[in-house]
Each structure stands twice: as C-alpha cells, then as structure tokens.
Scaffold this motif. Structure first.
Motif, mmCIF file in Angstrom:
data_model
loop_
_atom_site.group_PDB
_atom_site.id
_atom_site.type_symbol
_atom_site.label_atom_id
_atom_site.label_comp_id
_atom_site.label_asym_id
_atom_site.label_seq_id
_atom_site.Cartn_x
_atom_site.Cartn_y
_atom_site.Cartn_z
ATOM 1 N N ALA A 41 14.386 3.829 1.217
ATOM 2 C CA ALA A 41 13.424 3.320 2.198
ATOM 3 C C ALA A 41 13.044 1.871 1.890
ATOM 4 C CB ALA A 41 12.182 4.207 2.208
ATOM 5 N N ALA A 42 12.896 1.546 0.603
ATOM 6 C CA ALA A 42 12.568 0.179 0.208
ATOM 7 C C ALA A 42 13.695 -0.776 0.580
ATOM 8 C CB ALA A 42 12.292 0.122 -1.298
ATOM 9 N N GLU A 43 14.937 -0.334 0.380
ATOM 10 C CA GLU A 43 16.078 -1.174 0.734
ATOM 11 C C GLU A 43 16.157 -1.389 2.241
ATOM 12 O OE1 GLU A 43 19.481 -0.495 -2.612
ATOM 13 O OE2 GLU A 43 19.116 1.191 -1.274
ATOM 14 N N GLN A 44 15.842 -0.360 3.009
ATOM 15 C CA GLN A 44 15.864 -0.495 4.469
ATOM 16 C C GLN A 44 14.782 -1.467 4.936
ATOM 17 O OE1 GLN A 44 18.976 0.898 5.011
ATOM 18 N NE2 GLN A 44 18.065 1.549 6.941
ATOM 19 N N PHE A 45 13.602 -1.374 4.345
ATOM 20 C CA PHE A 45 12.513 -2.281 4.700
ATOM 21 C C PHE A 45 12.862 -3.715 4.327
ATOM 22 C CE2 PHE A 45 8.244 -4.152 3.657
ATOM 23 C CZ PHE A 45 7.801 -4.244 4.974
ATOM 24 N N ALA A 46 13.471 -3.875 3.148
ATOM 25 C CA ALA A 46 13.892 -5.208 2.705
ATOM 26 C C ALA A 46 14.947 -5.776 3.652
ATOM 27 C CB ALA A 46 14.440 -5.136 1.286
ATOM 28 N N SER A 47 15.870 -4.926 4.097
ATOM 29 C CA SER A 47 16.905 -5.366 5.031
ATOM 30 C C SER A 47 16.298 -5.825 6.352
ATOM 31 C CB SER A 47 17.896 -4.223 5.274
ATOM 32 O OG SER A 47 18.871 -4.588 6.219
ATOM 33 N N LEU A 48 15.239 -5.158 6.793
ATOM 34 C CA LEU A 48 14.558 -5.547 8.026
ATOM 35 C C LEU A 48 13.930 -6.931 7.886
ATOM 36 C CD1 LEU A 48 13.388 -4.935 10.855
ATOM 37 C CD2 LEU A 48 11.453 -3.827 9.692
ATOM 38 N N LEU A 49 13.208 -7.152 6.789
ATOM 39 C CA LEU A 49 12.522 -8.429 6.599
ATOM 40 C C LEU A 49 13.506 -9.587 6.494
ATOM 41 C CD1 LEU A 49 9.678 -7.466 4.067
ATOM 42 C CD2 LEU A 49 9.487 -7.845 6.534
ATOM 43 N N THR A 50 14.523 -9.428 5.661
ATOM 44 C CA THR A 50 15.495 -10.514 5.489
ATOM 45 C C THR A 50 16.345 -10.690 6.737
ATOM 46 O OG1 THR A 50 17.011 -8.965 4.398
ATOM 47 C CG2 THR A 50 15.579 -10.285 2.990
ATOM 48 N N GLY A 51 16.664 -9.594 7.419
ATOM 49 C CA GLY A 51 17.460 -9.686 8.632
ATOM 50 C C GLY A 51 16.756 -10.452 9.735
ATOM 51 N N LEU A 52 15.459 -10.200 9.909
ATOM 52 C CA LEU A 52 14.689 -10.935 10.909
ATOM 53 C C LEU A 52 14.647 -12.426 10.592
ATOM 54 C CD1 LEU A 52 11.654 -8.526 11.535
ATOM 55 C CD2 LEU A 52 13.484 -9.107 13.147
ATOM 56 N N PHE A 53 14.459 -12.745 9.329
ATOM 57 C CA PHE A 53 14.417 -14.149 8.914
ATOM 58 C C PHE A 53 15.744 -14.840 9.213
ATOM 59 C CE2 PHE A 53 15.119 -17.399 5.602
ATOM 60 C CZ PHE A 53 14.046 -18.237 5.894
ATOM 61 N N LEU A 54 16.857 -14.205 8.869
ATOM 62 C CA LEU A 54 18.168 -14.803 9.102
ATOM 63 C C LEU A 54 18.442 -14.969 10.595
ATOM 64 C CD1 LEU A 54 20.282 -12.961 6.392
ATOM 65 C CD2 LEU A 54 19.535 -15.348 6.369
ATOM 66 N N ARG A 55 18.016 -14.008 11.407
ATOM 67 C CA ARG A 55 18.196 -14.133 12.850
ATOM 68 C C ARG A 55 17.380 -15.310 13.411
ATOM 69 N NH1 ARG A 55 20.197 -10.092 16.249
ATOM 70 N NH2 ARG A 55 21.261 -8.415 15.151
ATOM 71 N N LEU A 56 16.163 -15.474 12.920
ATOM 72 C CA LEU A 56 15.348 -16.596 13.362
ATOM 73 C C LEU A 56 15.987 -17.929 12.985
ATOM 74 C CD1 LEU A 56 11.799 -15.225 12.445
ATOM 75 C CD2 LEU A 56 12.651 -15.713 14.752
ATOM 76 N N ILE A 57 16.564 -17.987 11.790
ATOM 77 C CA ILE A 57 17.252 -19.204 11.352
ATOM 78 C C ILE A 57 18.443 -19.493 12.257
ATOM 79 C CG2 ILE A 57 18.723 -20.161 9.534
ATOM 80 C CD1 ILE A 57 15.869 -20.536 8.896
ATOM 81 N N ARG A 58 19.265 -18.472 12.515
ATOM 82 C CA ARG A 58 20.443 -18.664 13.361
ATOM 83 C C ARG A 58 20.047 -19.101 14.765
ATOM 84 N NH1 ARG A 58 22.287 -13.849 10.776
ATOM 85 N NH2 ARG A 58 21.723 -12.617 12.605
ATOM 86 N N MET A 59 18.887 -18.659 15.227
ATOM 87 C CA MET A 59 18.422 -18.978 16.571
ATOM 88 C C MET A 59 18.231 -20.480 16.774
ATOM 89 S SD MET A 59 14.922 -17.577 18.371
ATOM 90 C CE MET A 59 13.887 -18.401 17.140
ATOM 91 N N VAL A 60 17.820 -21.204 15.744
ATOM 92 C CA VAL A 60 17.497 -22.630 15.907
ATOM 93 C C VAL A 60 18.642 -23.548 15.486
ATOM 94 C CG1 VAL A 60 15.049 -22.158 15.534
ATOM 95 C CG2 VAL A 60 16.465 -22.849 13.595
ATOM 96 N N ILE A 61 19.710 -23.011 14.917
ATOM 97 C CA ILE A 61 20.756 -23.854 14.337
ATOM 98 C C ILE A 61 21.391 -24.768 15.374
ATOM 99 C CG2 ILE A 61 23.099 -23.817 13.397
ATOM 100 C CD1 ILE A 61 22.256 -21.478 11.655
ATOM 101 N N ALA A 62 21.903 -24.213 16.480
ATOM 102 C CA ALA A 62 22.682 -25.003 17.436
ATOM 103 C C ALA A 62 21.878 -26.149 18.045
ATOM 104 C CB ALA A 62 23.251 -24.085 18.519
ATOM 105 N N PRO A 63 20.702 -25.890 18.666
ATOM 106 C CA PRO A 63 19.952 -27.023 19.239
ATOM 107 C C PRO A 63 19.454 -28.003 18.186
ATOM 108 C CG PRO A 63 18.656 -24.993 19.353
ATOM 109 C CD PRO A 63 20.038 -24.605 18.945
ATOM 110 N N LEU A 64 19.188 -27.520 16.981
ATOM 111 C CA LEU A 64 18.716 -28.396 15.913
ATOM 112 C C LEU A 64 19.796 -29.375 15.485
ATOM 113 C CD1 LEU A 64 16.492 -29.080 13.855
ATOM 114 C CD2 LEU A 64 17.458 -27.336 12.371
ATOM 115 N N VAL A 65 20.999 -28.871 15.232
ATOM 116 C CA VAL A 65 22.113 -29.735 14.821
ATOM 117 C C VAL A 65 22.438 -30.737 15.920
ATOM 118 C CG1 VAL A 65 24.567 -29.776 14.255
ATOM 119 C CG2 VAL A 65 23.078 -28.064 13.211
ATOM 120 N N PHE A 66 22.496 -30.254 17.160
ATOM 121 C CA PHE A 66 22.813 -31.149 18.279
ATOM 122 C C PHE A 66 21.786 -32.274 18.382
ATOM 123 C CE2 PHE A 66 21.920 -32.268 22.727
ATOM 124 C CZ PHE A 66 23.136 -32.833 23.082
ATOM 125 N N ALA A 67 20.507 -31.926 18.423
ATOM 126 C CA ALA A 67 19.466 -32.925 18.651
ATOM 127 C C ALA A 67 19.384 -33.937 17.518
ATOM 128 C CB ALA A 67 18.112 -32.233 18.839
#
Length: 419
Positions: A41-67
């Motif tokens: 359960a701890a590993e699943q919770f950890a995967s949720l937290l880190t997964g959300l963070f990585l998705r948020l990072i990926r979300m801003v990559i393209a417009p950030l690099v372009f601009a």
C-alpha cells in the motif's frame, strides 16, 4: 530568462523539500520495520505521488521549451556585440557542455552508481532492441507537424522547430517583433506555471523516499549515500577540468584571482540551490575582478540559458544511473547519441526550478529509459541541485572572464592585487 528567485522563497522551498525528505525516511523505515503488511500500500501511494508530479512536469515541457528558446534566440538580434561576443562565447558554451556531458557519462560508466538500486517498477526495454540507424535519426529530428511533436513531447523535434522559428523572427519585421513579445510573455507564464508545479515537489520527494525505504529498508539509505559521494566526486573532477581550461585561456595567476572572486557567489549558489539568487553577487564580483559590466551583463544571462555545466553533467550521469538501476545496457553509440540530444535539450530553460529534472524527464523516453526511474532521484535531488548550482555559477563566472579576455578588455581588478 526567468525571474529572480527571492531568497525567502528559496529557503521555504528548501525547508519544505527537506521536511518531505525526513518524513519520507521516517515513514518508510517505520513501514518496512513495523508494518510489513502495508508495504504494498505504501508503494502504491508513493507511485501515485511521484506519478502525478512527473505528469505535471511533462505537461509544461513542450510550451516551456518552445517559448524560452524562441525568446532567447529572437532577442539576440544582429548587433555587432552579439555577433562578435555572442558567437565566441557560444562556442565556449558548446565546448564546455560537450565536455561536461562526457565527464558525466565517463563518471557513470566508471563508478556504476545505479548498480544495486531497486527500481520502482519494471522497465520496458523493447525500444532498445533495434540498432541505431543514422539516416532514420536525421529524418526523425525534423518534425512533420510541430503540434504532433508537442503532443508526444518529442523534445528534439520541438528544439529544432523552436530554433528555426527564433532565427526567422528578425526577417518578419513588425510581425516578428509581435511574435517575439508574445513568446516572451508566454515564457514568463510557463515559468510561473512551472514554479507552481514545483510546489508539489516536497510531496513527490516524500513519496519517492518513503516508497523506496518501505520496500528496501535501511540498505537504501546507504546506497543513496554512495550515489551522492560518487556524484560529488564527479562534480569535483569537472571543476578541475573547467579550471584547467580557464587557466589555459587566462593564465594561472589570473585564474587564482578569479577563483578568489568567485568564492562568495559559488557558496551562495550552493547554499540556496538557485543560480538566480547568486546572479547579482556574481556580476558584482566579476566587475571587481576586471570584467566590464557590459560584458558580464551580456554573457551571464546568455550563460544562464546555454551554459549550465553542473546541470548538463547531471543529464548524462542521471540517465546512466537510471539505466543501471533498471539493468538496461546502452551501447556506446546510444550513449553518444544521448549526449548529442542532451546538448540541444538542455538549452534555454535555465529559469526553471529543478530544470535538470524537466529536461531529463523529456529525454529519457527517447532512449527507452523509464520516466519512473526519476523516483530514485527525487528524494535526494535537493543535495544534487546544490552541487549542480555551484558548478553552474562557477562555469558562468569562468565564461565571462574568458569572454572579456577575448575582447581584450579584461582589466586588472582588486582581486588580482590581493594575491
């Protein structure tokens, strides 16, 4: 490129990350030792937290690099100072970037920092089963649709389009000026958005450390200690190489004076993990050393986008660490190709907090390396970032002095008289 980071905000962010780190250690060890039934359960919770963070990072990559790339290239214009000073210093930046990436690659291959780590999930290595085809790679770097490239976060294709777009702006007259202003505003918005995303970093740090320690126990802490020692050792070797290259350009006596002048801004960068926080002091110390303000004021902002020696070294070192942790073998041809891609992808987003994480997340999938491997780094990234930032400040200080020397305007400042 980005706005300066207020020291108070930096301290708060540092304390939040350190709090997440400590809590992650305590909770992870407690689950591993006293509540083994809850490890999954701890590993699943950890995967949720880190997964959300990585998705948020990926979300801003393209417009950030372009601009940021379009803005940086478009603002260079065609002034004689840019052509003369900018051209020379960019060659220095490219040389130091390639050198830094190579040192990171060599250090990771010799020290094998990822061996022994338990990855958070099984990696898909199917994309590594096909041999490298030079023609296919050259064709791939040119996007058939920039929207498609942005949708897939293909960082290399986005960089190619952004560079061509920025170079074309001056030829468009008033329309080019309008697009440049729009790109600058977009860059500010994306930098602010990235700053908001980084608010979640302490949660990701807590999750990554907690999940790893819940699974592996105290042994993981010892492995992290080894990883930190090996990374800092590689960084110190890089300092020696950068200093040697600068001695070759300036002479031993001048570099001794320069190092003395750079001690304070380097320590400030190390303690705050913020290159921007050290910028005003760095500019002041360089002027005291003998670098004219017009040279330092031009080279440093350019260097903060194109000459992040510590961050660039981490790109190759971190990628190889993740590959080793997952047991993925990269041929030397793949490693050199990765260096070339990182040379491009690491440019232009210096104003982003934890910029190394952003660019590394963007590059990993292109070489079959799992983004989930970032969870192994997140927990100790603040300590890695301290070393990276100090190196960035040192490298840009060296670059400004070398540029002034090339222009024949390096003065005898008080720093040298004190030696």
């Amino acid at each position: 490129m980005g706005a300066a980071i207020h020291p108070g905000n930096t301290r708060k962010r540092t304390m939040a990350i350190l709090t997440g780190l400590v809590l992650g250690i305590v909770v992870g060890l407690a689950v591993h030792s006293f509540f083994p039934a809850y490890i999954h359960a701890a590993e699943q919770f950890a995967s949720l937290l880190t997964g959300l963070f990585l998705r948020l990072i990926r979300m801003v990559i393209a417009p950030l690099v372009f601009a940021t790339l379009v803005c940086g290239i478009g603002k260079m214009g065609d002034q004689s100072l840019v052509v003369r000073v900018g051209g020379k210093v960019l060659l220095w930046f490219i040389g130091m970037s390639f050198l830094s990436l190579s040192i990171g690659l060599l250090g990771a291959n010799l020290l094998q920092p990822g061996v022994g780590f338990t990855p958070p999930q099984v990696a898909d290595v199917s994309s590594l089963k096909h041999p490298f085809q030079p023609i296919d790679f050259i064709l791939h770097i040119v996007p058939t649709s920039v929207l498609d490239a942005m949708g897939r976060n293909d960082i290399l294709q986005i960089v190619v389009f952004s560079v061509l777009f920025g170079v074309a702006l001056p030829a468009a007259g008033d329309a080019g000026k309008t697009m440049l202003a729009w790109s600058e505003e977009l860059a500010k918005i994306m930098l602010r958005m990235t700053d908001l995303v980084m608010v979640t970093a302490p949660l990701a740090v807590f999750g990554s450390i907690m999940g790893s320690l819940a699974h592996s126990g105290l042994g993981m802490l010892l492995q992290y200690g080894r990883f930190l020692a090996e990374f800092y050792g590689t960084i110190l070797f890089q300092w020696g190489v950068l200093t040697g290259a600068t001695i070759f350009m300036l002479g031993f006596g001048r570099v001794r004076a320069l190092i003395k002048a750079l001690v304070q801004p380097v320590l400030l960068g190390f303690s705050t993990a913020s290159s921007e926080a050290a910028y005003p002091l760095l500019l002041e110390k360089l002027e005291e050393f003998g670098v004219p303000a017009r040279i330092g004021g031009f080279v440093l902002p350019l260097g903060y986008s194109f000459n992040l020696d510590g961050s660039i070294l981490f790109q190759s070192f971190g990628a190889m660490f993740i590959a080793q942790a997952y047991g993925i073998h990269l041929e030397w041809s793949q490693q050199m190709l990765m260096v070339l891609v990182m040379m491009l992808s690491s440019k232009g987003i210096a104003g982003v907090p934890r910029a190394s994480l952003v660019t590394l997340v963007a590059v990993l999938p292109q070489f079959g390396l799992p983004e989930a491997g970032m969870a192994l780094i997140l927990g100790i990234d603040h300590f890695l970032d301290m070393a990276r930032t100090a190196t960035n400040v040192l490298g840009n200080g060296y670059a400004a002095a070398v540029s002034a020397k090339w222009e024949g305007v390096l003065e005898d400042g008080p720093a040298e008289d004190a030696i």
